[in-house]
Design a protein around this motif. Structure first.
Motif, PDB file in Angstrom:
ATOM      1  N   ALA A  36       9.037   8.669  -3.075  1.00 38.68           N
ATOM      2  CA  ALA A  36       9.823   9.074  -1.899  1.00 38.68           C
ATOM      3  C   ALA A  36       9.226   8.533  -0.614  1.00 38.68           C
ATOM      4  CB  ALA A  36       9.915  10.600  -1.838  1.00 38.68           C
ATOM      5  N   LEU A  37       7.920   8.287  -0.600  1.00 37.18           N
ATOM      6  CA  LEU A  37       7.252   7.809   0.608  1.00 37.18           C
ATOM      7  C   LEU A  37       7.158   6.289   0.652  1.00 37.18           C
ATOM      8  CD1 LEU A  37       5.913   9.273   3.023  1.00 37.18           C
ATOM      9  CD2 LEU A  37       3.728   8.998   1.855  1.00 37.18           C
ATOM     10  N   ALA A  38       7.245   5.655  -0.521  1.00 38.31           N
ATOM     11  CA  ALA A  38       7.082   4.199  -0.564  1.00 38.31           C
ATOM     12  C   ALA A  38       8.173   3.492   0.224  1.00 38.31           C
ATOM     13  CB  ALA A  38       7.091   3.731  -2.018  1.00 38.31           C
ATOM     14  N   ASP A  39       9.395   4.001   0.176  1.00 34.79           N
ATOM     15  CA  ASP A  39      10.479   3.358   0.930  1.00 34.79           C
ATOM     16  C   ASP A  39      10.230   3.423   2.433  1.00 34.79           C
ATOM     17  OD1 ASP A  39      11.720   2.832  -1.469  1.00 34.79           O
ATOM     18  OD2 ASP A  39      12.983   4.623  -1.388  1.00 34.79           O
ATOM     19  N   GLU A  40       9.720   4.561   2.902  1.00 35.03           N
ATOM     20  CA  GLU A  40       9.431   4.668   4.328  1.00 35.03           C
ATOM     21  C   GLU A  40       8.294   3.734   4.722  1.00 35.03           C
ATOM     22  OE1 GLU A  40       9.067   8.533   6.018  1.00 35.03           O
ATOM     23  OE2 GLU A  40      10.409   9.467   4.562  1.00 35.03           O
ATOM     24  N   PHE A  41       7.303   3.604   3.862  1.00 37.83           N
ATOM     25  CA  PHE A  41       6.222   2.654   4.143  1.00 37.83           C
ATOM     26  C   PHE A  41       6.773   1.231   4.227  1.00 37.83           C
ATOM     27  CE2 PHE A  41       1.737   4.336   3.423  1.00 37.83           C
ATOM     28  CZ  PHE A  41       2.077   5.599   3.893  1.00 37.83           C
ATOM     29  N   THR A  42       7.696   0.910   3.333  1.00 40.41           N
ATOM     30  CA  THR A  42       8.281  -0.430   3.353  1.00 40.41           C
ATOM     31  C   THR A  42       9.083  -0.653   4.618  1.00 40.41           C
ATOM     32  OG1 THR A  42       8.380  -0.423   0.926  1.00 40.41           O
ATOM     33  CG2 THR A  42       9.777  -2.014   2.084  1.00 40.41           C
ATOM     34  N   ASP A  43       9.914   0.319   5.003  1.00 45.61           N
ATOM     35  CA  ASP A  43      10.711   0.176   6.220  1.00 45.61           C
ATOM     36  C   ASP A  43       9.833   0.065   7.463  1.00 45.61           C
ATOM     37  OD1 ASP A  43      12.916   0.378   4.616  1.00 45.61           O
ATOM     38  OD2 ASP A  43      13.219   2.521   4.992  1.00 45.61           O
ATOM     39  N   ALA A  44       8.680   0.730   7.455  1.00 37.38           N
ATOM     40  CA  ALA A  44       7.781   0.688   8.605  1.00 37.38           C
ATOM     41  C   ALA A  44       6.856  -0.519   8.575  1.00 37.38           C
ATOM     42  CB  ALA A  44       6.959   1.982   8.663  1.00 37.38           C
ATOM     43  N   GLY A  45       6.934  -1.324   7.507  1.00 34.20           N
ATOM     44  CA  GLY A  45       6.071  -2.490   7.404  1.00 34.20           C
ATOM     45  C   GLY A  45       4.634  -2.163   7.082  1.00 34.20           C
ATOM     46  N   LEU A  46       4.381  -1.016   6.426  1.00 32.41           N
ATOM     47  CA  LEU A  46       3.020  -0.582   6.122  1.00 32.41           C
ATOM     48  C   LEU A  46       2.724  -0.611   4.625  1.00 32.41           C
ATOM     49  CD1 LEU A  46       2.883   2.535   8.482  1.00 32.41           C
ATOM     50  CD2 LEU A  46       2.143   0.193   8.973  1.00 32.41           C
ATOM     51  N   ALA A  47       3.581  -1.275   3.851  1.00 31.43           N
ATOM     52  CA  ALA A  47       3.429  -1.258   2.392  1.00 31.43           C
ATOM     53  C   ALA A  47       2.856  -2.555   1.852  1.00 31.43           C
ATOM     54  CB  ALA A  47       4.775  -0.967   1.735  1.00 31.43           C
ATOM     55  N   ASP A  48       2.182  -3.328   2.680  1.00 33.62           N
ATOM     56  CA  ASP A  48       1.614  -4.595   2.234  1.00 33.62           C
ATOM     57  C   ASP A  48       0.505  -4.336   1.216  1.00 33.62           C
ATOM     58  OD1 ASP A  48       0.747  -7.129   1.879  1.00 33.62           O
ATOM     59  OD2 ASP A  48      -0.103  -7.383   3.884  1.00 33.62           O
ATOM     60  N   PRO A  49       0.660  -4.758  -0.062  1.00 37.26           N
ATOM     61  CA  PRO A  49      -0.390  -4.507  -1.053  1.00 37.26           C
ATOM     62  C   PRO A  49      -1.704  -5.202  -0.732  1.00 37.26           C
ATOM     63  CG  PRO A  49       1.701  -5.087  -2.109  1.00 37.26           C
ATOM     64  CD  PRO A  49       1.851  -5.382  -0.649  1.00 37.26           C
ATOM     65  N   ALA A  50      -1.626  -6.325  -0.004  1.00 37.27           N
ATOM     66  CA  ALA A  50      -2.855  -7.042   0.330  1.00 37.27           C
ATOM     67  C   ALA A  50      -3.629  -6.366   1.444  1.00 37.27           C
ATOM     68  CB  ALA A  50      -2.531  -8.480   0.715  1.00 37.27           C
ATOM     69  N   GLY A  51      -3.012  -5.466   2.164  1.00 38.48           N
ATOM     70  CA  GLY A  51      -3.703  -4.737   3.211  1.00 38.48           C
ATOM     71  C   GLY A  51      -3.822  -5.486   4.517  1.00 38.48           C
ATOM     72  N   ARG A  52      -2.985  -6.526   4.719  1.00 40.97           N
ATOM     73  CA  ARG A  52      -3.062  -7.250   6.001  1.00 40.97           C
ATOM     74  C   ARG A  52      -2.567  -6.377   7.150  1.00 40.97           C
ATOM     75  NH1 ARG A  52      -1.439 -11.284   2.343  1.00 40.97           N
ATOM     76  NH2 ARG A  52       0.736 -10.727   2.706  1.00 40.97           N
ATOM     77  N   ARG A  53      -1.617  -5.506   6.849  1.00 37.44           N
ATOM     78  CA  ARG A  53      -1.157  -4.563   7.858  1.00 37.44           C
ATOM     79  C   ARG A  53      -1.188  -3.171   7.239  1.00 37.44           C
ATOM     80  NH1 ARG A  53       4.765  -3.927  10.797  1.00 37.44           N
ATOM     81  NH2 ARG A  53       4.086  -2.372  12.315  1.00 37.44           N
ATOM     82  N   PRO A  54      -2.343  -2.538   7.222  1.00 32.90           N
ATOM     83  CA  PRO A  54      -2.453  -1.249   6.526  1.00 32.90           C
ATOM     84  C   PRO A  54      -1.887  -0.111   7.358  1.00 32.90           C
ATOM     85  CG  PRO A  54      -4.546  -1.790   7.525  1.00 32.90           C
ATOM     86  CD  PRO A  54      -3.626  -2.965   7.815  1.00 32.90           C
ATOM     87  N   ALA A  55      -1.644   1.005   6.663  1.00 30.68           N
ATOM     88  CA  ALA A  55      -1.367   2.265   7.344  1.00 30.68           C
ATOM     89  C   ALA A  55      -2.699   2.964   7.596  1.00 30.68           C
ATOM     90  CB  ALA A  55      -0.452   3.134   6.492  1.00 30.68           C
ATOM     91  N   TRP A  56      -2.735   3.782   8.648  1.00 28.06           N
ATOM     92  CA  TRP A  56      -3.970   4.476   9.014  1.00 28.06           C
ATOM     93  C   TRP A  56      -3.729   5.972   8.887  1.00 28.06           C
ATOM     94  CZ3 TRP A  56      -8.564   2.046  10.573  1.00 28.06           C
ATOM     95  CH2 TRP A  56      -8.482   0.655  10.682  1.00 28.06           C
ATOM     96  N   LEU A  57      -4.683   6.637   8.258  1.00 28.14           N
ATOM     97  CA  LEU A  57      -4.606   8.077   8.052  1.00 28.14           C
ATOM     98  C   LEU A  57      -5.803   8.748   8.706  1.00 28.14           C
ATOM     99  CD1 LEU A  57      -3.567   8.163   4.288  1.00 28.14           C
ATOM    100  CD2 LEU A  57      -2.109   8.672   6.240  1.00 28.14           C
ATOM    101  N   ASP A  58      -5.527   9.875   9.357  1.00 24.55           N
ATOM    102  CA  ASP A  58      -6.590  10.654   9.981  1.00 24.55           C
ATOM    103  C   ASP A  58      -7.025  11.732   8.990  1.00 24.55           C
ATOM    104  OD1 ASP A  58      -8.217  12.290  11.487  1.00 24.55           O
ATOM    105  OD2 ASP A  58      -7.090  11.960  13.328  1.00 24.55           O
ATOM    106  N   VAL A  59      -8.226  11.543   8.415  1.00 25.71           N
ATOM    107  CA  VAL A  59      -8.761  12.479   7.433  1.00 25.71           C
ATOM    108  C   VAL A  59     -10.001  13.126   8.032  1.00 25.71           C
ATOM    109  CG1 VAL A  59      -9.656  12.759   5.110  1.00 25.71           C
ATOM    110  CG2 VAL A  59      -7.862  11.078   5.557  1.00 25.71           C
TER     111      VAL A  59
END
Length: 909
Positions: free
Chosen positions: A642-665
């Motif tokens: 359910a979240l993968a589609d949103e990551f793709t639409d936001a351009g944050l689903a690059d498997p190579a990690g050239r444009r990663p998503a950032w999480l505050d943990v």
């Protein structure tokens, strides 16, 4: 020919009528008893289910916003207390009938409590005054007296405190305090004097009166550093009136608790609808808080699925009984074939034959049905309807007269030949049954489950039609391999194998075999579905606790992991870190990435695999979770579908990690890349569809904050949950004392959950008793009725076999060869019927699982219908038992007929 001779004929053929009477009695008993037992088990399960819910979820609470009342107001508390019955009267009738206890309370806003007897080292103390019904009856004074008037000496408000609060504050009855509210500059806005006149202790601390929030029995810890402790003091109605007219905001609450013993399954739908209508019928100005409708809806869904499953099982048993009654009637009519032929030869018309048979049936079968109905009525419960018993009695009574019409017809040719051309009528019936069964299954799959609570005729009839269709196909198919085997046996030495296979290939026992298949299919269906539900519950428990013990909390000191590993019986431990409501960022600076709230789970993949392996749970740990990193490079992540589609639409689903998503943990910004997409994962609660699972990183030395676990997963033998709770409680306390917690909400107490407890909860409440009852009667009844139908199948060809065996015995066939011939002839009949029924019973759940609603019994986990090894062994055991039973019935029948007399008498036996 007169019907007046019916009693004499019934006595002459007493064995046949006794069999019909017993079958009719069992049918009436089943129709009467099953609904009554199901109603009792449903009511018991519903009451236990409601009682097991948290008390807060069973409360219906109406509240008002804090309001400043005029100084001239009078009898404020008493006036609002009188509305306790008024608010309840406005509830829907179905809801009002379930209300057990009810409470009213009026409460002021919090004010700062100061005084010379308060220890300044204990921190700031804020107190709210509450007036409520029933408190003086539910508590005992341990010091002083109850508040009486509105004010005491010196215009002080009289209050009483729980002994737990008084001891924590170090005060006693007789103390006087200042109670005030200050502005931002610290100047008092409102101030009154409060006199502590009594200290009380609850008679039963678990009573519902003490569940109101904030609780009156304990001193609530500060929510943040520098914030006050919170407490509630009891005052009289006059005392609350005095506080309200002094300018203190006052709120009112009316609380009603649903009593489990007042909830009935028959009113469940009306109760759920009434709870949904509460919001529309609530009085103006009141806010309603309730959560009892959620568990009741879940129970209603599981109950609808359980009733549907029970209806399918009952339909299979009733269809089997109907087939047995028909077989018994046909067997009786065949034995009286000469009588009916003579009756027709002497001019008897169809009406005469029907009247003769009906007169005999009326003497026996209605009485047997009445006895069955009376026996079923002795069972506790409700729900049985007399009309279905009357309908079954009518049909059973009409069966013997109808079968008598065909008894004297037909020639004396051989009826055991199936190799010839089938009559057009039989072929048409078989094709029609196959077509209707296939169409019904197709329509059922397309339509789905009917959840309106009524019996679904389509779902009930399709399993029966499929079993009958499979039996007809098996009857058409199984003679051909036997004919080939008979040809091979003809070339071998000896006559036993040849004669046995030849006769087995010509057997024509259609009716009995259909009934056997139907009975065995019902029993196998129960076994397969029961095994599937048990396996689904095991997987649900393993998903909730993918180990032996799971701990959930806020934050724990890092050394808590080692402390848990040192406990007796613990084999492996892995820490967990769960963050809810996180929004992925588009960059390190914290720019919104366009993705909504997400649950973030961090786990040490290698240690998690070790825990799962030690606990014996088949959990797959993907390679991304076994990866190591320090948080400087993008971490591989398992992202929910359910979240993968949103990551793709936001351009944050690059498997190579050239444009990663950032999480505050926990204050650390971690880059992540999508390594794999999953539908669910054991560490994530079922029902959460937006989640990210990451490997636990080894943060660099310059990381702003160290990662603190929020939970643990343990594997071990006989791990003591109390010891685990003690260790994690100490770990949470060490984390707080270390100064890591600088603000935010007060950490909730850690919860310790065992996999065995989750499994027991899934299988020990709700409609589980109804399921066990359904599976028990289905499996046991199907097995017993299948053996009885097999006896009819053996008796159907007993006369022909008796004649053949008597001739062969005179030609020199030994007793040992006779037994071997009997075994060879009956084995195909038994194996085909039992194995066909078992295969149909195993395939029915595969076909019907999507429409049976079985996930309602497994916590939402899909049920996979499989034929377990134990069920295979059971089917083989049933086949061996059935074969022995068939041989015994045949031997007993041959001994009764005396084969030598059969040879001398010819066709008569």
């Amino acid at each position: 020919m007169s019907p007046s001779g019916a009693p004499r004929r019934v006595r002459a053929y007493g064995g046949h009528f006794l069999l019909l009477a017993v079958l009719t009695l069992v049918t009436a008993l089943l129709i009467t008893a099953v609904p009554r037992v199901a109603d009792r088990l449903t009511g018991q399960g519903l009451r236990e289910y409601v009682a097991a819910q948290p008390v807060a979820r069973r409360d219906l609470t109406y509240t008002t916003e804090p309001t400043v009342l005029p100084r001239t107001a009078s009898r404020i508390a008493a006036t609002h207390a009188a509305e306790l019955a008024t608010v309840e009267a406005r509830m829907p009738a179905a809801v009002g009938r379930t209300i057990g206890e009810r409470w009213y309370s009026a409460q002021t806003a919090f004010g700062r409590l100061t005084g010379p007897t308060l220890d300044p080292g204990k921190g700031l103390i804020d107190v709210s005054l509450r007036s409520m019904t029933g408190l003086t009856e539910a508590a005992t004074l341990v010091d002083g007296r109850w508040p009486a008037g509105g004010t005491g000496a010196g215009d002080a408000l009289e209050v009483a405190l729980a002994d737990t609060v008084a001891r924590a504050l170090g005060i006693r009855a007789g103390s006087t305090f200042a109670w005030s509210v200050s502005d931002q500059d610290g100047k008092p806005v409102r101030q009154r004097t409060v006199a502590l006149v009594g200290v009380f202790r609850p008679t039963d601390p678990q009573a519902g009166i003490w569940d109101a929030l904030p609780q009156i029995l304990r001193l609530a810890a500060p929510t943040e550093d520098g914030k006050p402790f919170l407490s509630v003091a009891y005052t009289s109605e006059a005392g609350l009136d005095a506080a309200a007219t002094s300018g203190w905001p006052v709120s009112f609450a009316w609380r009603y608790r649903v009593a489990p013993d007042r909830v009935s399954a028959g009113q469940l739908t009306a109760l759920v609808d009434g709870l949904a209508a509460l919001e529309r019928t609530r009085p103006a100005g009141l806010t309603l808080t309730q959560g009892v409708d959620i568990p009741l809806r879940r129970f209603a869904e599981s109950l609808a699925a359980a009733r549907t499953l029970l209806a399918v099982i009952a339909a299979g048993l009733l269809a089997t009984l109907a087939g047995l009654i028909l077989l018994a009637a046909r067997l009786a009519a065949r034995r009286r074939q000469g009588e009916y032929a003579l009756l027709r030869a002497r001019g008897g018309a169809t009406a005469a034959v029907l009247g003769r048979g009906l007169a005999e049936s009326l003497l026996v079968l209605p009485l047997a049905a009445g006895v069955g109905w009376l026996l079923g009525g002795l069972l506790p419960g409700d729900g049985a309807e007399l009309r279905w018993v009357l309908l079954a009695t009518l049909l059973a009574t009409l069966v013997p007269p109808v079968t008598a019409l065909t008894a004297g017809r037909g020639g004396g040719g051989r009826t055991d030949l199936v190799g010839g051309r089938s009559p057009a009528v039989r072929l048409t019936v078989e094709v029609s049954v196959l077509a209707v069964a296939g169409l019904g299954a197709f329509l059922l799959r397309r339509r789905g489950l009917n959840l309106d609570g009524s019996v679904d005729p389509l779902l009930v009839s399709v399993p029966v039609l499929l079993a009958v269709a499979a039996a007809l196909v098996a009857l058409r198919a199984y003679p051909w391999p036997l004919r080939l085997l008979s040809r091979a046996a003809a070339r071998a030495r000896g006559s036993v194998a040849f004669l046995g296979t030849a006769r087995a290939g010509r057997a024509a026992t259609t009716g009995p075999l259909v009934v056997v298949v139907l009975a065995v299919a019902t029993a196998a269906f129960c076994g397969v579905v029961a095994a599937g539900i048990e396996n689904g519950r095991d997987r649900a428990a393993a998903d909730a606790v993918p180990g032996d013990v799971r701990v959930d909390g806020e934050r724990f000191a890092p050394d808590t992991t080692d402390a848990l590993a040192a406990l007796p019986g613990v084999h492996a431990v892995t820490p967990l870190l769960v963050e809810t409501g996180q929004r992925p960022y588009a960059d390190r600076a914290g720019r919104f990435g366009g993705v909504g709230d997400t649950r973030v789970v961090l786990v040490d993949g290698a240690r998690f695999a070790e825990v799962a392996r030690s606990a014996g749970i088949p959990v797959t740990v993907p390679d991304p979770l076994r990866a190591t990193g320090d948080g400087t490079a993008p971490l591989p992540a398992l992202v929910s579908a359910a979240l993968a589609d949103e990551f793709t639409d936001a351009g944050l689903a690059d498997p190579a990690g050239r444009r990663p998503a950032w999480l505050d943990v926990q204050g650390n910004r971690l880059p992540v890349r999508t390594a794999a997409t999953v539908e669910e994962y054991p560490l994530v609660d079922r029902g959460v569809t937006r989640f990210v699972v990451l490997p636990w990183p080894a943060l660099p030395a310059d990381a702003p904050y160290p990662l603190a676990p929020t939970g643990f997963l343990l594997a071990g033998d006989r791990v003591d949950p109390a010891a685990v709770a003690r260790v994690v409680g100490e770990g949470a306390q060490r984390y707080q004392q270390a100064g890591a917690l600088t603000g935010g909400e007060q950490p909730r107490p850690p919860t310790v959950t065992t996999r065995s407890a989750v499994r027991a909860e899934l299988g020990g409440s709700g409609v589980n008793g109804l399921l066990v009852f359904g599976f028990t009667i289905g499996a046991a009844g199907g097995g017993v009725l299948g053996l009885l139908a097999l006896a009819f199948a053996v008796l159907a060809g007993a006369r022909g076999r008796g004649q053949v065996l008597s001739r062969l015995r005179t030609m020199g066939l030994s007793r040992r060869q006779w037994r071997g011939l009997l075994l060879v002839e009956l084995t195909p009949l038994v194996l085909v019927s039992v194995l066909t029924g078992a295969v149909v019973g195993a395939l029915l759940p595969v076909l019907l699982t999507p429409v049976l609603g079985l996930p309602a019994f497994t916590g939402g986990v899909a049920v996979r219908a499989r034929f377990e090894p134990g069920l295979v062994a059971g089917v083989l055991g049933l086949a061996v038992l059935a074969l022995g039973f068939a041989v015994a019935v045949e031997a007993l029948n041959n001994r009764r007929m005396r084969l030598g007399e059969v040879l001398r008498l010819g066709e008569e036996s």
